[in-house]
Design an enzyme around this catalytic site. Structure first.
Site, PDB file in Angstrom:
ATOM      1  CD1 TRP A 102      -2.116  -2.218   2.203  1.00 11.54           C
ATOM      2  CD2 TRP A 102      -2.722  -1.555   0.150  1.00 11.54           C
ATOM      3  NE1 TRP A 102      -2.922  -2.972   1.771  1.00 11.54           N
ATOM      4  CE2 TRP A 102      -3.471  -2.588   0.408  1.00 11.54           C
ATOM      5  CE3 TRP A 102      -3.304  -0.819  -1.283  1.00 11.54           C
ATOM      6  CZ2 TRP A 102      -4.711  -3.302  -0.263  1.00 11.54           C
ATOM      7  CZ3 TRP A 102      -4.125  -1.611  -1.871  1.00 11.54           C
ATOM      8  CH2 TRP A 102      -4.763  -2.521  -1.372  1.00 11.54           C
ATOM      9  CG  ASP A 172      -3.140   3.745   4.384  1.00 11.75           C
ATOM     10  OD1 ASP A 172      -4.236   3.646   5.123  1.00 11.75           O
ATOM     11  OD2 ASP A 172      -3.166   3.213   3.232  1.00 11.75           O
ATOM     12  CE  LYS A 196      -8.584  -3.420   3.971  1.00 12.15           C
ATOM     13  NZ  LYS A 196      -7.371  -2.675   3.397  1.00 12.15           N
TER      14      LYS A 196
HETATM   15  C1  LIG Z   1      -6.852  -2.170   2.112  1.00 17.52           C
HETATM   16  C2  LIG Z   1      -6.047  -1.100   2.086  1.00 17.52           C
HETATM   17  C3  LIG Z   1      -5.831   0.173   1.216  1.00 17.52           C
HETATM   18  C4  LIG Z   1      -6.663  -0.018  -0.092  1.00 17.52           C
HETATM   19  O1  LIG Z   1      -7.941   0.270   0.297  1.00 17.52           O
HETATM   20  P1  LIG Z   1      -9.258   0.525  -0.704  1.00 17.52           P
HETATM   21  O2  LIG Z   1     -10.277   1.248   0.016  1.00 17.52           O
HETATM   22  O3  LIG Z   1      -9.499  -0.894  -1.256  1.00 17.52           O
HETATM   23  O4  LIG Z   1      -8.687   1.572  -1.759  1.00 17.52           O
HETATM   24  C5  LIG Z   1      -5.111   0.715   1.482  1.00 17.52           C
HETATM   25  N1  LIG Z   1      -4.163   1.001   2.432  1.00 17.52           N
HETATM   26  C6  LIG Z   1      -4.414  -0.112   3.461  1.00 17.52           C
HETATM   27  C7  LIG Z   1      -3.543   0.061   4.526  1.00 17.52           C
HETATM   28  C8  LIG Z   1      -5.184  -0.849   3.484  1.00 17.52           C
HETATM   29  O5  LIG Z   1      -5.342  -1.830   4.281  1.00 17.52           O
END
Ligand SMILES: *Cc1c(COP(=O)(O)O)cnc(C)c1O
Length: 361
Positions: A102, A172, A196
């Site tokens: 990511w 993030d 998540k």
């Molecule tokens: C799942 C995830 C993403 C991607 O998320 P989307 O909503 O599918 O774009 C980005 N960063 C992290 C840390 C993730 O766990």
């Protein structure tokens, strides 16, 4: 009715109390005679929901008043572009730490819009650790410094934040939001895809310090400009209404049923402790992350034998421990033990792993 133990990395398990409440309110939300799915986002009823969700998020996360909370769409992945387009407009430089897929995707996207610089990477050891960071190597005049706080695929987390001085820290927190208290004031931006640990898919939450809004580059699409959404209370266009409603129910669950993020952290530490303790003492299974950087939310592990991994995943699934296969890029297993996973689910998994070990070694 059957409910499995769902270890999915995302979309993932939700608290049963939340699903029950949503079911009870499905056809008639608080006497409105409609489902939240059906009502106008401009209605008074929905305004109450979005305002309530924001107020609860501010309370539970202790978000200072000089931060805006934005409820957006496009997933965490859209923020990979939105962040440079909004922030990288002064020196047009940004620092990135590559701790997994990511972070790497975010870096590659940013490199399309600004001078993105890699300050450190843990790719040499399949992202199984968080690199030690030396502030002397940071770009002094960077517009921001970017990290992925919890690395969902590899199971690492920052236990210590980089000292970026006056450079805004952007994180993030898709897979660790609401899992422990976070000092929001240490960040310029925190953002998360909700699927998540917060709600179903469809909602992206951005928490942004006010002084970082209003400097977007000329080519920034209107829908990616934080100002657009800050000025319109996240209602410039139709927001993801249903997901915001479920996020509100999840926040009520954290506040009222759990007792806040300190309590949530205690429970998450207990769950992760049970699993890591088992892995550290097992003769068959082992964790793949260095102990000091282990995530509370995502726990990858292997047997060291691909066939045995496949057998374990198959038998686990047959016993209702589902979605425990590792990410397609790394293999092995991964148990995501987000907030909604009860302690009992982890205890039962560990018991099952012990039985599998006895039969296969
Ligand atoms: C799942 C995830 C993403 C991607 O998320 P989307 O909503 O599918 O774009 C980005 N960063 C992290 C840390 C993730 O766990």
């Amino acid at each position: 009715m059957k409910r499995v133990y769902n270890f999915s990395a995302g979309p993932s398990i939700l608290p049963e109390a939340v699903l029950n409440k949503a079911a009870a309110e499905m056809l008639d939300y608080e006497g409105s005679g409609q489902s939240v799915m059906e009502m106008s986002h401009r209605s008074k009823v929905f305004q109450g929901i979005i305002d309530g969700a924001e107020a609860l998020l501010r309370e539970v996360m202790n978000i200072p008043d000089n931060y805006k909370v934005l409820f957006l769409q496009g997933g965490a992945s859209s923020q990979f572009a939105a962040i440079p387009l909004n922030l990288a407009t002064k020196s047009k430089k940004a620092d990135y730490v590559l701790t997994g897929q990511w972070a790497t995707k975010a870096y590659k996207e940013a490199a399309r819009y600004c001078e993105a610089n890699v300050v450190a990477s843990s790719k040499d050891k399949t992202f199984s650790y968080i690199p030690k960071l030396d502030p002397d190597t940071f770009t002094k005049d960077a517009d921001y410094f970017y990290i992925c706080m919890n690395n969902t695929i590899y199971g690492t987390v920052y236990h210590e934040l980089p000292d970026t001085g006056d450079v805004p820290l952007v994180a993030d927190i898709s897979s660790c939001i609401l899992s422990t208290p976070i000092d929001v004031s240490k960040f310029g931006i925190l953002y998360a895809g909700a699927q998540k640990n917060m709600a179903p898919a469809g909602l992206t939450v951005v928490i942004v310090r006010e002084d970082l809004i209003g400097h977007a580059s000329d080519i920034c699409p209107t829908m990616f400009n934080f100002q657009t959404h800050a000025d319109n209370g996240s209602m410039f266009n139709t927001p993801p209404c249903w997901t915001i409603y479920i996020a509100k129910l999840v926040l009520e669950w954290i506040k009222n049923d759990i007792g806040g993020l300190e309590k949530m952290k205690e429970i998450n530490e207990k769950k992760a402790g049970i699993l890591y303790n088992f892995l550290d003492n097992s003769n068959l299974f082992k964790g793949t992350v260095v102990p000091e950087d282990r995530s509370l939310m995502n726990v990858p592990f292997i047997t060291g034998n691909d066939e045995l991994d496949a057998k374990f995943i198959k038998e686990a699934t047959a016993n209702d421990f589902v979605n425990i296969k590792g990410h397609r890029s790394v293999g092995g297993m991964r148990a995501s033990i987000y907030n909604a996973m009860p302690v009992e689910g982890v205890e039962k998994l560990v018991k099952f792993m012990g039985e599998f070990e006895a039969q296969n070694s």
